[in-house]
Design a protein around this motif. Sequence first.
Motif, PDB file in Angstrom:
ATOM      1  N   ALA A  75       0.754  -1.249  -0.178  1.00  0.00           N
ATOM      2  CA  ALA A  75       0.121  -0.116   0.265  1.00  0.00           C
ATOM      3  C   ALA A  75       1.070   0.970   0.043  1.00  0.00           C
ATOM      4  CB  ALA A  75      -0.896  -0.442   1.185  1.00  0.00           C
ATOM      5  N   GLN A  76       1.762   1.188   0.465  1.00  0.00           N
ATOM      6  CA  GLN A  76       2.719   2.648   0.373  1.00  0.00           C
ATOM      7  C   GLN A  76       3.291   2.615  -0.614  1.00  0.00           C
ATOM      8  OE1 GLN A  76       4.853   1.138   4.239  1.00  0.00           O
ATOM      9  NE2 GLN A  76       4.316   2.333   5.688  1.00  0.00           N
ATOM     10  N   ARG A  80       4.006   5.461  -2.846  1.00  0.00           N
ATOM     11  CA  ARG A  80       4.624   6.711  -2.624  1.00  0.00           C
ATOM     12  C   ARG A  80       5.146   5.962  -4.276  1.00  0.00           C
ATOM     13  NH1 ARG A  80       6.321   6.507   3.562  1.00  0.00           N
ATOM     14  NH2 ARG A  80       3.901   7.123   4.837  1.00  0.00           N
ATOM     15  N   TYR A  81       4.946   5.354  -4.948  1.00  0.00           N
ATOM     16  CA  TYR A  81       5.439   5.374  -6.306  1.00  0.00           C
ATOM     17  C   TYR A  81       6.453   5.926  -6.618  1.00  0.00           C
ATOM     18  CZ  TYR A  81       6.757   3.550 -10.518  1.00  0.00           C
ATOM     19  OH  TYR A  81       6.846   3.596 -12.394  1.00  0.00           O
ATOM     20  N   GLY A  82       6.095   7.169  -6.825  1.00  0.00           N
ATOM     21  CA  GLY A  82       7.249   8.419  -7.557  1.00  0.00           C
ATOM     22  C   GLY A  82       7.861   8.718  -6.591  1.00  0.00           C
ATOM     23  N   GLN A  83       8.847   7.917  -5.616  1.00  0.00           N
ATOM     24  CA  GLN A  83       9.427   8.552  -4.290  1.00  0.00           C
ATOM     25  C   GLN A  83      10.487   7.732  -4.113  1.00  0.00           C
ATOM     26  OE1 GLN A  83       7.707  10.091  -0.791  1.00  0.00           O
ATOM     27  NE2 GLN A  83       6.074  10.960  -1.465  1.00  0.00           N
ATOM     28  N   ILE A  84       9.576   6.037  -4.628  1.00  0.00           N
ATOM     29  CA  ILE A  84      10.924   5.017  -4.072  1.00  0.00           C
ATOM     30  C   ILE A  84      12.146   5.591  -5.666  1.00  0.00           C
ATOM     31  CG2 ILE A  84      10.785   2.404  -4.909  1.00  0.00           C
ATOM     32  CD1 ILE A  84       7.678   2.575  -4.228  1.00  0.00           C
ATOM     33  N   LEU A  85      11.868   5.251  -6.694  1.00  0.00           N
ATOM     34  CA  LEU A  85      13.032   5.376  -7.844  1.00  0.00           C
ATOM     35  C   LEU A  85      13.911   6.821  -7.569  1.00  0.00           C
ATOM     36  CD1 LEU A  85      14.184   3.892 -10.089  1.00  0.00           C
ATOM     37  CD2 LEU A  85      12.770   5.323 -12.023  1.00  0.00           C
ATOM     38  N   ARG A 115      15.083   3.308  -0.358  1.00  0.00           N
ATOM     39  CA  ARG A 115      14.392   2.503   0.887  1.00  0.00           C
ATOM     40  C   ARG A 115      13.463   3.147   1.630  1.00  0.00           C
ATOM     41  NH1 ARG A 115      16.697  -0.391   4.226  1.00  0.00           N
ATOM     42  NH2 ARG A 115      15.198  -2.214   3.609  1.00  0.00           N
ATOM     43  N   ARG A 116      12.850   2.418   2.380  1.00  0.00           N
ATOM     44  CA  ARG A 116      11.789   3.935   2.964  1.00  0.00           C
ATOM     45  C   ARG A 116      13.179   4.826   4.423  1.00  0.00           C
ATOM     46  NH1 ARG A 116       7.277   1.610   7.274  1.00  0.00           N
ATOM     47  NH2 ARG A 116       6.089   3.858   7.641  1.00  0.00           N
TER      48      ARG A 116
END
Length: 714
Positions: A75-76, A80-85, A115-116
């Motif tokens: 879910a996270q 936050r897909y745009g922040q993972i890469l 990473r988170r």
Amino acid sequence: MTNIPAPSAGVAAGATGPASISKGMVPAEREAAAAAAEVLLTGDVAVVVLNVTSVGPVFTWGNAAFERASGYTLAQARERYGQILSPGYQPVVRAQFAEHAIDGQPFTMTLPLVRRDGSEISVPVTITPMRDETGTLVRFVAVQQGGLEPVATPPPDLGYHSRNALETVARVSDILAEVNDEQALDAIVRLLTRHLYTWCGFFADDGVLKPIGGLTAVGRGAKQGPRGRSAADPEDPVGRLFAATSMRRARIAMDAVEVPGSASAQLVDHVRTQMGASLKPGGELLVLPLLVRGRALGLLAVLVGGLDDAEGSEAVLELVARRVGQAMDHRQLYEAEHRVAEALQRAMLPEQDQIEGLDVWTYYAPNAEHAQVGGDWYDVVHLDDRTVGTVVGDVVGHDVEAAAAMGQLRSVVRAFATELVDPGRVLTKVDRILENMRMRRPASLVYASLTPCDEDAGTWSLAYSRAGHLPGLWISDGEVRELDGAPGRLMGFGIEERQTATVRVKPGDAVMFYTDGLVERRSRTIQEGVGLVREILVDVVAASSSATTAADVGEALLSRLSEPPEDDIAVVIIRFPQPAGQDGADVPREAYWRLAADVDSVRMARRLTVSTCEVWGLANTMAAELVVAELITNAVVYGWGSVGLTLKDAGDGLRIEVQDNNPVPPTPLEVHPARVGGYGMHIVTRLADWGWRPSGVGKVVWARMRPEIPQDLV
């Protein structure tokens, strides 16, 4: 977005999903597939699914290994897909997805993920595009292919644009290594304009500023333009870069007024034309030389303005310019080496004397993958008034050293052949000379001498000796036999006396000597290749109901052995016709001329053709004259070096051969009312059967005249 808890759910939508894969499986196979899917879901290899949407790929699902690696729940991760890469790499990654969405091929890349906890890791993955039943791209599946590597934390002042620039430089290196030379610069332009700049271009000095798209388009120095000037101009900021010996930059404002005709003005005009209405005011051109070894091979220009951190990207742009310059320089060095190799090869091209009373066909083709230079050769020469000598040899290798060794060996063999004649004695003497020469390349050859028999007109005595070489082939009375006598070691390995084998050949027979490049391929052994050649010889010669020329045999071999050669090839075919003055005489009449690569040679070739046809009593002289004129014109206009013209009359029609040093085959152009010229091969096609074959560093175009002329050409 739909959650995908297991392969049997959302992933199964479409023809490529597991549901479609399980169709037709027996229970045991379905159980095994389910076990494999379970390992993929719960194992240590991260798997991610990204659905294709109107805004691009969107994170949809990841397995447990992905959650552990990223620190995000599903879910996270979706939120936050745009922040993972890593943000500096997002444009490059999106471009990779866009490129492979078209070709549909799996591809590999390394994804830098945040990473988170804020740390970065580098994940090597294989990404596979997936399509539905209609062929529409629906998702990408990324599977981890290696261990996770931590990424060092970048300096705090390294922003989005700089990260993107550094990734782009790495991609430029990949392009220079992977993309065809003719397209490399165009590919780099697309890369730079996609990620960094509004516009980009590469230019060379061709008297005027010349846009270039490939590494091979670079000139070898400044050229004079139509008004006697060059793009290099010490008074012009862009022109000065062509004379630069160290890295420097020039900035040209798009709204500035430059000297008309100067390189700066040409560049600004070019950009304005390219950009059109999309050009924004206030832009600036940044121009750098493609510098290598203290000289500029061209220019790299980009349009800057309105981009964050544009100043910080100048160092990166300099790296790109230097790498492109090095690639161009390497290309020029390769071409220079190629020209040296070709010049050496031309100096050592095989020779064939015109042999009265024999029908001779020869063929030579170096492997094109090895700089058009190799160690194979042949010679067919007069040893004295009665004796003809022929040699076919093979020095190991495809480089300049092999060609040099071939030249030495060829000269020694020819010298002793003239003096001693007997093949065994010739090769024995050559062995002793090579022992002192210390030639480092092994070599094989077969040498034969042919002498007419006085007591039986038309019969020849063929004496030969072999030095580690394939046996020649003797075609007689419908059979193909091997000339396997007088075997021996490779040249230069020992000085023991060599043997000579002798056979008698009669009218109608033919012999063939060749190197292993003719028969050997990765897909078959030498023995299989020799068997195929024997079959072809039986079909063409033994089964022929009419007189068959040596050229007929040779052309049939080349057409039936149609696979690309993997080694150098040398072939000599000698046919023994009925002697002149006897019933059934079929000695082919032949004439040969070497002409200059000049327009006057066309007129000379026409006169020679007409006079020769009249002496031989051939019909359709006008048609032959026209065909010769077209072929010689093509050789003069498009060929390199001198031009060879051969006319042969084998009794069934005139055969014309034109040789030049350009390996590119002739191509009939499409007829178009706006085109001036280009119809020559169409005319040849109407009047003759024609074809071509490689020969040396160039080619031979041949034409066999038809007996009748089309009425519309009379």
